[in-house]
Design an enzyme around this catalytic site. Sequence first.
Site, PDB file in Angstrom:
ATOM      1  N   SER A  35       0.658  -1.107   0.038  1.00  0.00           N
ATOM      2  CA  SER A  35      -0.047   0.197  -0.097  1.00  0.00           C
ATOM      3  C   SER A  35       0.858   1.286   0.009  1.00  0.00           C
ATOM      4  CB  SER A  35      -0.952  -0.042   1.257  1.00  0.00           C
ATOM      5  OG  SER A  35      -0.247   0.066   2.343  1.00  0.00           O
ATOM      6  N   HIS A  91       0.478   4.193   4.713  1.00  0.00           N
ATOM      7  CA  HIS A  91      -0.096   4.979   3.475  1.00  0.00           C
ATOM      8  C   HIS A  91       0.123   6.441   3.147  1.00  0.00           C
ATOM      9  CE1 HIS A  91      -3.974   2.141   3.736  1.00  0.00           C
ATOM     10  NE2 HIS A  91      -2.858   1.491   3.487  1.00  0.00           N
TER      11      HIS A  91
END
Length: 158
Positions: A35, A91
Amino acid sequence: VHKWWRMALLYMAGVLGGSLASSITDPTTYLVGASGGVYALVAAHLANVILNWGEMPFNWIRLVSLIVLMGTDIGVFIWGTEGQNVSYSAHLAGAISGFLVGLMVLRNLRRLKWEIILKWIGFVIYIGLVIAAVVVNVFFYDELGMYPPMPAETELTA
């Protein structure tokens, strides 16, 4: 336009940045690493729009689309993350890494002086953040209590 090796560099920079940030801020959350790389690729598109603004068709549409996409993701993070064990710091760090490294490695169609300065500033900031994160992980991991609790002796033998 940017070649595969630039995309690979961006992806790996996001994985590295996301993994380091997660190990410092969320050591108990699950992390695979992909991610951070994906967020790096999305944020690198913002760097691409900035560097090639005058040469890029539909530049305003691209910028607004990115702002809506990133704003939606930030909104989901703020209002919809209760009870989830996801490392949102990975993230965020992946996106920051992608933007900073994207300034440096993405192809700039017309180089202006301010763009060259911005590229080097982004590169120095990224290297500084990575070095700081490595130093924290290596030298201050114990002091910050980041190790997950070890199972008791009886649990190991049972």
